[in-house]
Design an enzyme around this catalytic site. Structure first.
Site, PDB file in Angstrom:
ATOM      1  N   TYR A  14      32.467 -77.358   1.932  1.00  0.00           N
ATOM      2  CA  TYR A  14      33.269 -76.406   1.145  1.00  0.00           C
ATOM      3  C   TYR A  14      34.724 -76.435   1.607  1.00  0.00           C
ATOM      4  O   TYR A  14      35.646 -76.542   0.786  1.00  0.00           O
ATOM      5  CB  TYR A  14      32.681 -74.999   1.275  1.00  0.00           C
ATOM      6  CG  TYR A  14      33.501 -73.930   0.582  1.00  0.00           C
ATOM      7  CD1 TYR A  14      33.728 -73.979  -0.793  1.00  0.00           C
ATOM      8  CD2 TYR A  14      34.059 -72.867   1.302  1.00  0.00           C
ATOM      9  CE1 TYR A  14      34.484 -73.002  -1.435  1.00  0.00           C
ATOM     10  CE2 TYR A  14      34.810 -71.887   0.666  1.00  0.00           C
ATOM     11  CZ  TYR A  14      35.024 -71.959  -0.705  1.00  0.00           C
ATOM     12  OH  TYR A  14      35.773 -70.995  -1.334  1.00  0.00           O
ATOM     13  N   SER A  45      40.987 -71.416  -0.737  1.00  0.00           N
ATOM     14  CA  SER A  45      40.226 -70.486   0.117  1.00  0.00           C
ATOM     15  C   SER A  45      40.828 -70.489   1.516  1.00  0.00           C
ATOM     16  O   SER A  45      41.358 -71.521   1.966  1.00  0.00           O
ATOM     17  CB  SER A  45      38.773 -70.936   0.209  1.00  0.00           C
ATOM     18  OG  SER A  45      38.103 -70.180   1.207  1.00  0.00           O
TER      19      SER A  45
HETATM   20  P1  NAP Z   1      31.680 -66.132  -8.377  1.00  0.00           P
HETATM   21  O1  NAP Z   1      31.579 -64.665  -8.348  1.00  0.00           O
HETATM   22  O2  NAP Z   1      30.509 -66.945  -7.949  1.00  0.00           O
HETATM   23  O3  NAP Z   1      32.121 -66.597  -9.834  1.00  0.00           O
HETATM   24  C1  NAP Z   1      32.297 -67.971 -10.056  1.00  0.00           C
HETATM   25  C2  NAP Z   1      32.856 -68.203 -11.429  1.00  0.00           C
HETATM   26  O4  NAP Z   1      33.081 -69.609 -11.575  1.00  0.00           O
HETATM   27  C3  NAP Z   1      31.915 -67.790 -12.535  1.00  0.00           C
HETATM   28  O5  NAP Z   1      32.676 -67.302 -13.608  1.00  0.00           O
HETATM   29  C4  NAP Z   1      31.243 -69.106 -12.917  1.00  0.00           C
HETATM   30  O6  NAP Z   1      30.837 -69.144 -14.278  1.00  0.00           O
HETATM   31  C5  NAP Z   1      32.382 -70.055 -12.729  1.00  0.00           C
HETATM   32  N1  NAP Z   1      31.966 -71.444 -12.545  1.00  0.00           N
HETATM   33  C6  NAP Z   1      31.223 -71.981 -11.554  1.00  0.00           C
HETATM   34  N2  NAP Z   1      31.072 -73.300 -11.753  1.00  0.00           N
HETATM   35  C7  NAP Z   1      31.743 -73.576 -12.902  1.00  0.00           C
HETATM   36  C8  NAP Z   1      31.979 -74.767 -13.629  1.00  0.00           C
HETATM   37  N3  NAP Z   1      31.483 -75.943 -13.243  1.00  0.00           N
HETATM   38  N4  NAP Z   1      32.721 -74.694 -14.762  1.00  0.00           N
HETATM   39  C9  NAP Z   1      33.248 -73.514 -15.179  1.00  0.00           C
HETATM   40  N5  NAP Z   1      33.062 -72.363 -14.525  1.00  0.00           N
HETATM   41  C10 NAP Z   1      32.318 -72.416 -13.404  1.00  0.00           C
HETATM   42  O7  NAP Z   1      32.893 -66.667  -7.481  1.00  0.00           O
HETATM   43  P2  NAP Z   1      34.070 -65.891  -6.704  1.00  0.00           P
HETATM   44  O8  NAP Z   1      33.533 -65.395  -5.424  1.00  0.00           O
HETATM   45  O9  NAP Z   1      34.769 -64.969  -7.628  1.00  0.00           O
HETATM   46  O10 NAP Z   1      35.018 -67.116  -6.362  1.00  0.00           O
HETATM   47  C11 NAP Z   1      35.973 -67.579  -7.301  1.00  0.00           C
HETATM   48  C12 NAP Z   1      36.860 -68.629  -6.635  1.00  0.00           C
HETATM   49  O11 NAP Z   1      37.451 -68.078  -5.453  1.00  0.00           O
HETATM   50  C13 NAP Z   1      36.113 -69.884  -6.177  1.00  0.00           C
HETATM   51  O12 NAP Z   1      36.923 -71.016  -6.380  1.00  0.00           O
HETATM   52  C14 NAP Z   1      35.905 -69.646  -4.696  1.00  0.00           C
HETATM   53  O13 NAP Z   1      35.766 -70.843  -3.972  1.00  0.00           O
HETATM   54  C15 NAP Z   1      37.184 -68.905  -4.344  1.00  0.00           C
HETATM   55  N6  NAP Z   1      37.071 -68.064  -3.146  1.00  0.00           N
HETATM   56  C16 NAP Z   1      36.186 -67.018  -3.110  1.00  0.00           C
HETATM   57  C17 NAP Z   1      36.115 -66.235  -1.964  1.00  0.00           C
HETATM   58  C18 NAP Z   1      35.178 -65.067  -1.842  1.00  0.00           C
HETATM   59  O14 NAP Z   1      35.026 -64.545  -0.718  1.00  0.00           O
HETATM   60  N7  NAP Z   1      34.564 -64.604  -2.915  1.00  0.00           N
HETATM   61  C19 NAP Z   1      36.931 -66.539  -0.863  1.00  0.00           C
HETATM   62  C20 NAP Z   1      37.807 -67.607  -0.944  1.00  0.00           C
HETATM   63  C21 NAP Z   1      37.866 -68.354  -2.092  1.00  0.00           C
HETATM   64  P3  NAP Z   1      29.330 -68.767 -14.724  1.00  0.00           P
HETATM   65  O15 NAP Z   1      29.111 -67.366 -14.224  1.00  0.00           O
HETATM   66  O16 NAP Z   1      29.363 -68.866 -16.185  1.00  0.00           O
HETATM   67  O17 NAP Z   1      28.434 -69.746 -14.070  1.00  0.00           O
END
Ligand code: NAP
Length: 250
Positions: free
Chosen positions: A154, A141
C-alpha cells in the site's frame, strides 16, 4: 463560493473521503461527477444530498483501473457538463498484510487502482482540460511518507502516486495544469470500518501516535481538498500536503 462554475470529477465518491470531497466541492459551487465502482446507492445518496442543498451532481459508475470504464466516465462528464476543471483521484484500496502473505492478486489490485487508475484518469482529464488547463488532486496517504509494518505494498503504491504528482507538475505546469498530492492521516470511513481498523488495537496505536489525539473525519480532508482546488492555491503545484493531525508514524 470558491469553486463557482467549475466542473469537478471525484473518483470513488460513493462513500468516505471521496463523498465528503464531492459534497464540499458542490457546496462551493462546483458541478460534481460522483464516480463509484459498485456502490450505486451510496453514489446516488451523495448526489441526493448535493441536490437537496441546491447543488448539481451526477453519479457515474466506472472502475478507474479499466480503460474502457474511464473513457465512458469522461465521455459522460463531457456529455453532461461539456468540460472539466478539477480531477480528484480519490478511489483507492488499502490492504495491510505481512510480506509473506503478499500475492500477485493483492499487489496488482492495489497498484491497478491506486496507480494505474490515476494515470488513466489523468490522461482522459487532460483531453477535457484542453488549453485552459486544470487542476488535479491525488489522494495519497500518510503511509507514503511513513510506511508502517504490514503496509509495504500500500505504501509503495501511494509513494508511486506521489512520484507521479511531482513528475507531472513539471511536465504539465506549462499547460496551466496544477497537480498536488493530499496525504490524509488516519480517517474514520466506511473503508476503515469494513477493514476492521476502527475499534482495533491498530486504531488505538494510530490515535496514540497522532498529536491531535483523534482519528480524522472525511470533512477534515475535504476542507484541504477545497483549498488545493481553489484559486487560493493558485501558486501551489507538485506539493505533498499532509492533513493528518500531525501523525509521524510508529
Ligand atoms: P472507502 O471508504 O473504502 O471508499 C473507497 C471509495 O473508492 C469507494 O467510493 C469505492 O467505490 C471507490 N473505489 C474503490 N475502488 C475503485 C475503483 N477501482 N474504481 C472506482 N472507484 C473505486 O475509502 P476511504 O477510506 O474513504 O479512502 C479514500 C482514499 O483515501 C483512498 O485512496 C485511500 O487510500 C486514501 N486514504 C484513506 C485513509 C483513511 O484512513 N481512511 C488514510 C489515508 C489515505 P465503491 O464503494 O463503489 O466500491
Amino acid at each position: 463560493m470558491k469553486l463557482k462554475n467549475k466542473v469537478a470529477l471525484v473518483t470513488g465518491a460513493s462513500k468516505g473521503i471521496g463523498a465528503a470531497i464531492a459534497k464540499y466541492f458542490a457546496a462551493e459551487g462546483a458541478k460534481v461527477v460522483v464516480n463509484y465502482a459498485s456502490s450505486k446507492e451510496g453514489a446516488e445518496n451523495v448526489v441526493k444530498a448535493i441536490t437537496a442543498n441546491g447543488g448539481t451532481a451526477i453519479a457515474v459508475q466506472g472502475d478507474v483501473a479499466k480503460e474502457a470504464d474511464v473513457n465512458r466516465l469522461f465521455e459522460e462528464t463531457k456529455n453532461t457538463f461539456g468540460t472539466l476543471d478539477i480531477l480528484v483521484n480519490n478511489a483507492g484500496i488499502y490492504q495491510f498484510e505481512p510480506i509473506e502473505q503478499v500475492s500477485a492478486g493483492t499487489f496488482h489490485q492495489q497498484f491497478n487502482t491506486n496507480v494505474w487508475g490515476p494515470i488513466l484518469t489523468i490522461q482522459a482529464a487532460l483531453k477535457l482540460f484542453g488549453t485552459r488547463g486544470g487542476n488535479i488532486i491525488n489522494i495519497s496517504s500518510g503511509a507514503s511518507n511513513m510506511p508502517m509494518a504490514t503496509g509495504s505494498v500500500y505504501s509503495a503504491s501511494k509513494a508511486a502516486l506521489d512520484a507521479i504528482t511531482v513528475a507531472l507538475s513539471k511536465e504539465l505546469g506549462g499547460n496551466n495544469v496544477r497537480i498536488n498530492s493530499l496525504l490524509p492521516g488516519s480517517v474514520e470511513t466506511e473503508g476503515t470500518h469494513t477493514s476492521g481498523i476502527m475499534g482495533s488495537d491498530f486504531e488505538a496505536k494510530l490515535v496514540a501516535n497522532t498529536p491531535l489525539g483523534r482519528m480524522g473525519q472525511p470533512d477534515d480532508i475535504a476542507k484541504a481538498a477545497v483549498f488545493l482546488a481553489s484559486d487560493e492555491a493558485a501558486w501551489v503545484t507538485g506539493e505533498k500536503l499532509a492533513v493528518s493531525g500531525g501523525i509521524y508514524g510508529f
